[in-house]
Design an enzyme around this catalytic site. Structure first.
Site, PDB file in Angstrom:
ATOM      1  N   TRP A 197       0.847  -1.214   0.000  1.00 24.49           N
ATOM      2  CA  TRP A 197       0.000   0.000   0.000  1.00 24.49           C
ATOM      3  C   TRP A 197       0.876   1.256   0.000  1.00 24.49           C
ATOM      4  CZ3 TRP A 197      -4.925   1.143  -0.924  1.00 24.49           C
ATOM      5  CH2 TRP A 197      -5.906   0.153  -0.775  1.00 24.49           C
TER       6      TRP A 197
ATOM      7  N   TRP B 188     -19.685  20.504   1.204  1.00 29.13           N
ATOM      8  CA  TRP B 188     -19.209  20.277   2.574  1.00 29.13           C
ATOM      9  C   TRP B 188     -19.831  21.315   3.502  1.00 29.13           C
ATOM     10  CZ3 TRP B 188     -16.974  15.758   2.690  1.00 29.13           C
ATOM     11  CH2 TRP B 188     -16.199  15.315   1.606  1.00 29.13           C
TER      12      TRP B 188
ATOM     13  N   ASN C  29      -4.150   2.514  12.926  1.00 28.82           N
ATOM     14  CA  ASN C  29      -4.749   2.583  11.589  1.00 28.82           C
ATOM     15  C   ASN C  29      -6.271   2.410  11.600  1.00 28.82           C
ATOM     16  OD1 ASN C  29      -4.594   2.570   8.578  1.00 28.82           O
ATOM     17  ND2 ASN C  29      -5.401   0.512   8.893  1.00 28.82           N
TER      18      ASN C  29
ATOM     19  N   TRP D 262      -6.883   9.609   3.472  1.00 26.29           N
ATOM     20  CA  TRP D 262      -8.021  10.532   3.595  1.00 26.29           C
ATOM     21  C   TRP D 262      -8.972  10.412   2.419  1.00 26.29           C
ATOM     22  CZ3 TRP D 262     -10.319  13.018   7.385  1.00 26.29           C
ATOM     23  CH2 TRP D 262      -9.636  13.102   8.589  1.00 26.29           C
TER      24      TRP D 262
END
Ligand code: FAD
Length: 426
Positions: A254, A282, A317, A358
């Site tokens: 990753w 948003w 995580n 994110w």
């Protein structure tokens, strides 16, 4: 004139690709590190833990180099301007895939070229970089699983072999001890944060697939800060992963994946990987954002994560995924706000991995979960912190009167995010 080896995010003497080439090809190598003032000036906290970490790592490097009869040149300023004033025989360094670093390196390479000085760069930070693992038609992968399959198929012992720098340590320039700036000279103070040890815990790697999801258990390696600054070698770790635990190796893949994505799609630094996500309306409520940052949302697992981050510079995580989902989906705050807060606080902050994480959580990234999958903090807690050990550690008052009411109702938030995302994404 001497040959410079420029340390950046590879702060070690052992198994360092660029350093190996510099030493093998030259007899007079002087290592240099530059505190880049344009980066330092952007840091808000004078006791930023990353600066302390780098400073300590350099101190160690310098001691090791001085034991070898050499030293470390530590400069402070704008690297482009500094290289304009230097005329070494050649400069060796390792690749950096971030947009800022790429532009800087192009400028430096041009400046040096005009002076007939070679700028030689090497792959060191990852196992496969740039277009080394791509689809059959040469285009970059944007989905992880086929990328990882190809990555594993491409892997040979050569890729994991360490660069035996020690064979050529006699090629470091012999010099007297060079001056070393104190943190104070750089305008910083020591951070009170304890850094994770630079130790590879084999027992953790062996049980990684069973333990990695439980934040109360020390089930992950905590090597991220060391990988970030190159105080451990990725080749050594990937070798261990290949031998001991495929799930752990996958995490290292990753890491390569997100570096590759940033290389091919540098626009992700400011834009959603999936452009439609930049149409989302948003809410970006500053007070709610502050409550999230400070761990006062009234959702214990979210607050525990943010308090762990604020206190230690680390977050597990599983909890990173929960708090990121909560910010973007429950509170409808732009993933870029959360990304920036993590960038300020995480010891292991890395543009590629952080942006990837994110955008994954927001749904806007490559290979992200579909947006209608909204993490439910209560269910996540039941699954991954059943005994509430992690929650109690960071939010001991969570059952008391003092603890805030939930900042938003779960069912309401879920219905709202689905509506708002659907409006934007159709
Ligand atoms: P382990 O679980 O032991 O994994 C070993 C190493 O693999 C890590 O040290 C790290 O270098 C790498 N790794 C593991 N998971 C990932 C991943 N998903 N993506 C990329 N590399 C990975 N990781 C960072 O290094 N820097 C960041 O700024 C960062 N920001 C993140 C933001 C969000 C929102 C999310 C969900 C994840 C983020 N991660 C980031 C990935 C991951 O959370 C951390 O790498 C991991 O928690 C570090 O703990 P560890 O060293 O014990 O990792």
């Amino acid at each position: 004139s001497t040959t410079l080896f420029w340390f950046r995010r590879d702060l070690r003497l052992q198994d360092n690709a660029g350093l190996y080439h510099a030493l093998r090809e030259n007899q007079d190598v002087l290592p240099v590190f530059i505190f880049d003032t344009s980066i330092l000036d952007k840091l808000d906290d004078r006791d930023d833990a990353r600066v302390t970490f780098i400073h300590q790592s350099l101190e160690l490097l310098k001691t090791q180099l001085e034991e070898l009869g050499s030293s470390l040149l530590v400069l402070c300023g704008d690297p482009v301007r500094l290289y304009a004033t230097l005329k070494p025989k050649a400069v060796y360094t390792n690749h950096d895939y971030e947009p800022y670093a790429r532009e800087r390196d192009v400028q430096i390479s041009d400046i040096l070229q005009r002076k007939d000085v070679a700028f030689k760069t090497f792959k060191d930070q990852v196992i496969f970089e740039k277009s080394e693992v791509v689809k059959d038609d040469g285009s970059p992968y944007t989905v992880f699983t086929p990328y990882s399959r190809k990555w594993k198929a491409a892997l040979t012992p050569f890729h994991l072999k360490s660069y035996p720098t020690e064979k050529y340590f006699k090629h470091f320039l012999r010099t007297k001890r060079l001056p070393f700036p104190a943190l104070d000279d750089l305008g910083f103070t020591p951070s009170p944060i304890d850094f994770p040890e630079r130790v590879v815990k084999r027992a953790v790697v062996e049980k990684y697939d069973q333990q990695r999801d439980f934040p109360a258990v020390k089930g992950t390696t905590r090597l991220s800060v060391h990988l970030r600054f190159g105080t451990v070698s990725i080749r050594k770790l990937a070798q261990l992963g290949a031998q001991k635990n495929a799930t752990w190796l996958n995490e290292l893949i990753w890491r390569d994946f997100y570096q590759m994505i940033l290389w091919h799609f540098p626009q992700v630094q400011s834009q959603s990987f999936k452009p439609a996500y930049d149409r989302i309306a948003w809410r970006n409520d500053p007070q709610e954002f502050e409550a999230w940052c400070e761990g006062r949302t009234g959702y214990p697992i979210v607050d525990a994560g943010m308090r762990e981050l604020n206190a230690t510079g680390f977050m597990h995580n599983r909890v990173r995924m929960i708090v990121a989902s909560f910010l973007t989906k429950h509170l409808l705050i732009d993933w870029r706000w959360g990304e920036a807060y993590f960038a300020k606080k995480l010891l292991d902050y890395d543009l590629a991995a952080n942006n990837g994480g994110w955008q994954w959580a927001a749904g806007s990234g490559c290979d992200a979960a579909p947006y209608f999958r909204v993490f439910n903090p209560r269910l996540q807690t039941e699954k991954f912190d059943k005994e509430l050990v992690y929650v109690k550690k960071w939010v001991p008052e969570f059952e008391s009167e003092k603890y805030p009411k939930p900042i938003v109702d779960q069912a309401f938030a879920r219905e709202r995010v689905l509506r708002v995302f659907k409006n934007a994404l159709g």
